[in-house]
Write a protein that holds these residues in place. Structure first.
Motif, PDB file in Angstrom:
ATOM      1  N   LEU A 293      29.179  43.958  34.317  1.00 60.30           N
ATOM      2  CA  LEU A 293      29.054  44.522  32.982  1.00 60.30           C
ATOM      3  C   LEU A 293      28.021  45.634  32.904  1.00 60.30           C
ATOM      4  CD1 LEU A 293      29.122  41.172  30.956  1.00 60.30           C
ATOM      5  CD2 LEU A 293      31.018  42.751  31.357  1.00 60.30           C
ATOM      6  N   GLY A 294      27.303  45.878  33.997  1.00 63.66           N
ATOM      7  CA  GLY A 294      26.252  46.889  33.986  1.00 63.66           C
ATOM      8  C   GLY A 294      24.887  46.254  33.804  1.00 63.66           C
ATOM      9  N   LYS A 295      23.860  47.020  34.123  1.00 64.80           N
ATOM     10  CA  LYS A 295      22.502  46.469  34.123  1.00 64.80           C
ATOM     11  C   LYS A 295      22.051  46.022  32.744  1.00 64.80           C
ATOM     12  CE  LYS A 295      17.827  47.386  35.800  1.00 64.80           C
ATOM     13  NZ  LYS A 295      16.898  48.374  36.403  1.00 64.80           N
ATOM     14  N   ALA A 296      22.367  46.799  31.700  1.00 69.60           N
ATOM     15  CA  ALA A 296      21.916  46.443  30.355  1.00 69.60           C
ATOM     16  C   ALA A 296      22.468  45.087  29.941  1.00 69.60           C
ATOM     17  CB  ALA A 296      22.329  47.520  29.361  1.00 69.60           C
ATOM     18  N   ALA A 297      23.754  44.882  30.123  1.00 72.22           N
ATOM     19  CA  ALA A 297      24.372  43.613  29.754  1.00 72.22           C
ATOM     20  C   ALA A 297      23.839  42.470  30.617  1.00 72.22           C
ATOM     21  CB  ALA A 297      25.892  43.708  29.881  1.00 72.22           C
ATOM     22  N   ALA A 298      23.577  42.758  31.889  1.00 72.85           N
ATOM     23  CA  ALA A 298      23.029  41.734  32.783  1.00 72.85           C
ATOM     24  C   ALA A 298      21.654  41.286  32.320  1.00 72.85           C
ATOM     25  CB  ALA A 298      22.969  42.276  34.208  1.00 72.85           C
ATOM     26  N   LEU A 299      20.804  42.239  31.947  1.00 70.61           N
ATOM     27  CA  LEU A 299      19.468  41.881  31.464  1.00 70.61           C
ATOM     28  C   LEU A 299      19.543  41.132  30.129  1.00 70.61           C
ATOM     29  CD1 LEU A 299      17.373  45.065  32.358  1.00 70.61           C
ATOM     30  CD2 LEU A 299      17.468  42.877  33.570  1.00 70.61           C
ATOM     31  N   ASN A 300      20.446  41.558  29.263  1.00 74.64           N
ATOM     32  CA  ASN A 300      20.619  40.844  27.995  1.00 74.64           C
ATOM     33  C   ASN A 300      20.960  39.380  28.245  1.00 74.64           C
ATOM     34  OD1 ASN A 300      20.116  43.123  26.453  1.00 74.64           O
ATOM     35  ND2 ASN A 300      22.269  43.626  26.158  1.00 74.64           N
ATOM     36  N   ALA A 301      21.887  39.151  29.176  1.00 76.15           N
ATOM     37  CA  ALA A 301      22.296  37.778  29.491  1.00 76.15           C
ATOM     38  C   ALA A 301      21.138  37.000  30.112  1.00 76.15           C
ATOM     39  CB  ALA A 301      23.496  37.803  30.438  1.00 76.15           C
ATOM     40  N   GLY A 302      20.407  37.649  31.002  1.00 74.36           N
ATOM     41  CA  GLY A 302      19.308  36.974  31.675  1.00 74.36           C
ATOM     42  C   GLY A 302      18.178  36.600  30.739  1.00 74.36           C
ATOM     43  N   MET A 303      17.883  37.449  29.763  1.00 73.45           N
ATOM     44  CA  MET A 303      16.758  37.180  28.866  1.00 73.45           C
ATOM     45  C   MET A 303      16.978  35.955  27.996  1.00 73.45           C
ATOM     46  SD  MET A 303      14.269  39.138  29.569  1.00 73.45           S
ATOM     47  CE  MET A 303      13.204  38.925  28.140  1.00 73.45           C
ATOM     48  N   HIS A 304      18.230  35.533  27.822  1.00 68.95           N
ATOM     49  CA  HIS A 304      18.492  34.297  27.088  1.00 68.95           C
ATOM     50  C   HIS A 304      17.987  33.083  27.859  1.00 68.95           C
ATOM     51  CE1 HIS A 304      20.738  35.940  23.751  1.00 68.95           C
ATOM     52  NE2 HIS A 304      21.531  36.613  24.562  1.00 68.95           N
ATOM     53  N   ARG A 305      17.792  33.236  29.165  1.00 72.67           N
ATOM     54  CA  ARG A 305      17.322  32.132  30.018  1.00 72.67           C
ATOM     55  C   ARG A 305      15.803  32.102  30.166  1.00 72.67           C
ATOM     56  NH1 ARG A 305      20.925  30.073  33.919  1.00 72.67           N
ATOM     57  NH2 ARG A 305      23.065  30.097  33.116  1.00 72.67           N
ATOM     58  N   VAL A 306      15.116  33.128  29.688  1.00 77.71           N
ATOM     59  CA  VAL A 306      13.671  33.234  29.902  1.00 77.71           C
ATOM     60  C   VAL A 306      12.913  32.473  28.820  1.00 77.71           C
ATOM     61  CG1 VAL A 306      11.707  34.808  30.068  1.00 77.71           C
ATOM     62  CG2 VAL A 306      13.903  35.446  31.066  1.00 77.71           C
ATOM     63  N   ALA A 307      12.042  31.571  29.249  1.00 74.90           N
ATOM     64  CA  ALA A 307      11.241  30.785  28.307  1.00 74.90           C
ATOM     65  C   ALA A 307       9.746  31.040  28.457  1.00 74.90           C
ATOM     66  CB  ALA A 307      11.536  29.299  28.504  1.00 74.90           C
ATOM     67  N   THR A 308       9.358  31.910  29.390  1.00 71.46           N
ATOM     68  CA  THR A 308       7.942  32.206  29.617  1.00 71.46           C
ATOM     69  C   THR A 308       7.458  33.290  28.669  1.00 71.46           C
ATOM     70  OG1 THR A 308       8.555  33.794  31.339  1.00 71.46           O
ATOM     71  CG2 THR A 308       8.070  31.545  32.043  1.00 71.46           C
ATOM     72  N   PRO A 309       6.165  33.339  28.361  1.00 75.38           N
ATOM     73  CA  PRO A 309       5.655  34.360  27.423  1.00 75.38           C
ATOM     74  C   PRO A 309       5.699  35.780  27.973  1.00 75.38           C
ATOM     75  CG  PRO A 309       3.856  33.024  28.291  1.00 75.38           C
ATOM     76  CD  PRO A 309       5.119  32.360  28.726  1.00 75.38           C
ATOM     77  N   LEU A 310       5.704  35.927  29.296  1.00 78.60           N
ATOM     78  CA  LEU A 310       5.748  37.252  29.904  1.00 78.60           C
ATOM     79  C   LEU A 310       6.964  37.358  30.828  1.00 78.60           C
ATOM     80  CD1 LEU A 310       1.999  37.824  30.897  1.00 78.60           C
ATOM     81  CD2 LEU A 310       3.179  38.637  28.837  1.00 78.60           C
ATOM     82  N   THR A 311       7.555  38.551  30.878  1.00 80.12           N
ATOM     83  CA  THR A 311       8.691  38.818  31.755  1.00 80.12           C
ATOM     84  C   THR A 311       8.401  40.074  32.562  1.00 80.12           C
ATOM     85  OG1 THR A 311      10.245  37.881  30.155  1.00 80.12           O
ATOM     86  CG2 THR A 311      11.165  39.273  31.885  1.00 80.12           C
ATOM     87  N   VAL A 312       8.640  39.999  33.858  1.00 80.14           N
ATOM     88  CA  VAL A 312       8.499  41.149  34.744  1.00 80.14           C
ATOM     89  C   VAL A 312       9.893  41.584  35.185  1.00 80.14           C
ATOM     90  CG1 VAL A 312       7.649  41.965  36.980  1.00 80.14           C
ATOM     91  CG2 VAL A 312       6.222  40.466  35.575  1.00 80.14           C
ATOM     92  N   PHE A 313      10.157  42.884  35.103  1.00 75.42           N
ATOM     93  CA  PHE A 313      11.446  43.426  35.530  1.00 75.42           C
ATOM     94  C   PHE A 313      11.287  44.097  36.895  1.00 75.42           C
ATOM     95  CE2 PHE A 313      11.608  43.246  30.926  1.00 75.42           C
ATOM     96  CZ  PHE A 313      12.829  42.622  30.703  1.00 75.42           C
ATOM     97  N   ALA A 314      12.214  43.803  37.784  1.00 75.22           N
ATOM     98  CA  ALA A 314      12.151  44.345  39.145  1.00 75.22           C
ATOM     99  C   ALA A 314      13.547  44.735  39.598  1.00 75.22           C
ATOM    100  CB  ALA A 314      11.560  43.306  40.103  1.00 75.22           C
ATOM    101  N   ASP A 315      13.614  45.610  40.599  1.00 73.72           N
ATOM    102  CA  ASP A 315      14.878  45.988  41.228  1.00 73.72           C
ATOM    103  C   ASP A 315      15.017  45.266  42.562  1.00 73.72           C
ATOM    104  OD1 ASP A 315      15.667  47.640  39.193  1.00 73.72           O
ATOM    105  OD2 ASP A 315      14.921  49.471  40.124  1.00 73.72           O
TER     106      ASP A 315
END
Length: 373
Positions: free
Chosen positions: A109-131
């Motif tokens: 679906l592309g990177k934007a949609a992938a990150l949107n889906a992934g962020m629903h799984r994040v429960a920590t106060p901070l998120t780091v994005f990496a390639d």
């Protein structure tokens, strides 16, 4: 009239590539930097890696993140497999470390949609994005987290290191100095997609197909009154020199993304709504307009009959000849002072020149994001 066009175009290009960076760096040096606290509260962190068809290197990438000096109990890793046709999802779990999770999307679906889906799984106060491509320095996550000791900070931007590539290296040294100055002045409005962190609650879903997550996400933090700061000790290292053709594609994708971003967020062009309107206009928008100004200056020189404009034409043609030769014969160009830099400058502006027609003509811009680019 040609002379007026030439001077106006030259002023625009000069402000874009020299005037604004020099002003930002000068103002930043005059401003005192507040010392960081001696102790930093360690928060739980999730590192997200969006990947597609990365089976060959995702295992090493995950291992690199697991070897971070950040406390193991506070570090989680989430790999989002964007509909890969290879074994990316399996390779990401090769370490069998319980801190590593994989979210596999059924289709790309592309990177934007992938990150949107992934962020629903994040429960920590901070998120780091990496390639998937680069490797973090051992202290990268710690350096990013330390920036959030200031409650006003919403995004911490690390630095991308490009070893063994002289032209890109010069470009990134200048760009890094400018971004650091903008951070000091409170003018920062973007990050490097290879390494940046946010306060998780600030994340706003991106439009599907959006190319520049590393600009969209920081801008959402700005809209909520938070700052974007530079974290120079947080490094993401490119494993090898980037070929000119790949470098051109990446720059074209980024510049197309800037046009796309303005279409998705027109408030960026409103000085009463954009809290960093002046640096945005001078850094992002001017970069898109500068090659058109350079083209106008060249055409004006060709049609003018004024003697000094003839000399200006000769100087431009000579500069473009040297730059073209540097791109065609990079080894030879290294022997000529500034030739390699001229080639990189030409490559950047050619990508910027083509970005507008590419944006207007190509309807499906999501395909510009490729997992291995």
């Amino acid at each position: 009239m040609p002379e007026l066009i030439f001077i106006t175009a030259l002023l625009l290009a000069g402000w874009t590539f020299a005037g604004y960076p020099a002003l930002a760096v000068w103002l930043a040096r005059r401003r005192e930097k507040a010392p960081l606290p001696a102790t930093v509260e360690l928060a739980d962190v999730t590192v997200i890696v969006a990947a597609r068809n990365e089976a060959e290197r995702i295992g090493a990438r995950v291992t690199n993140l697991l070897e971070s000096d950040y406390p193991a109990a506070r570090l989680k890793i989430l790999v989002i497999d964007d509909g890969s046709s290879d074994t990316t999802a399996t390779a990401a779990l090769v370490s069998e470390d319980p801190r590593v999770q994989v979210l596999r999307l059924p289709e790309s679906l592309g990177k934007a949609a992938a990150l949107n889906a992934g962020m629903h799984r994040v429960a920590t106060p901070l998120t780091v994005f990496a390639d998937a491509r680069q490797a973090f320095s051992g202290n990268a996550v710690s350096a990013l987290v330390s920036a959030f000791s200031d409650a006003r900070v919403g995004v911490a931007a690390g630095h991308l290191v490009l070893p063994g590539n002289e032209s890109s290296g010069l470009y990134w040294r200048i760009e890094s100095a400018l971004r650091h100055a903008e951070s000091t002045l409170g003018w920062a409005h973007a990050a490097s997609g290879a390494i940046y962190a946010i306060r998780t609650p600030l994340y706003q879903p991106m439009p599907e197909g959006l190319l520049l997550d590393d600009v969209w996400i920081p801008l959402q933090a700005l809209k909520h009154g938070f700052r974007i700061v530079d974290a120079p000790d947080a490094l993401a290292v490119e494993p090898q020199a980037v070929a000119p053709s790949a470098e051109f594609r990446r720059k074209l994708r980024t510049l197309v993304g800037n046009w796309q971003l303005m279409a998705a967020a027109p408030w960026l062009l409103n000085p009463w709504r954009n809290p960093v309107f002046f640096p945005w206009l001078s850094h992002k928008m001017a970069r898109l307009l500068a090659p058109w100004a350079l083209l106008a200056a060249l055409i004006a020189s060709m049609v003018s009959t004024t003697p000094w404009m003839r000399w200006a034409l000769i100087a431009q043609l000579l500069a473009y000849t040297v730059a073209t030769a540097a791109l065609l014969a990079p080894r030879l160009a290294r022997r000529v002072p500034l030739a390699t830099a001229a080639g990189s400058f030409l490559l950047l502006n050619l990508a910027a020149l083509l970005s507008l027609p590419r944006f207007l003509i190509r309807p499906d811009r999501s395909t510009l994001w490729k997992g291995r680019d």
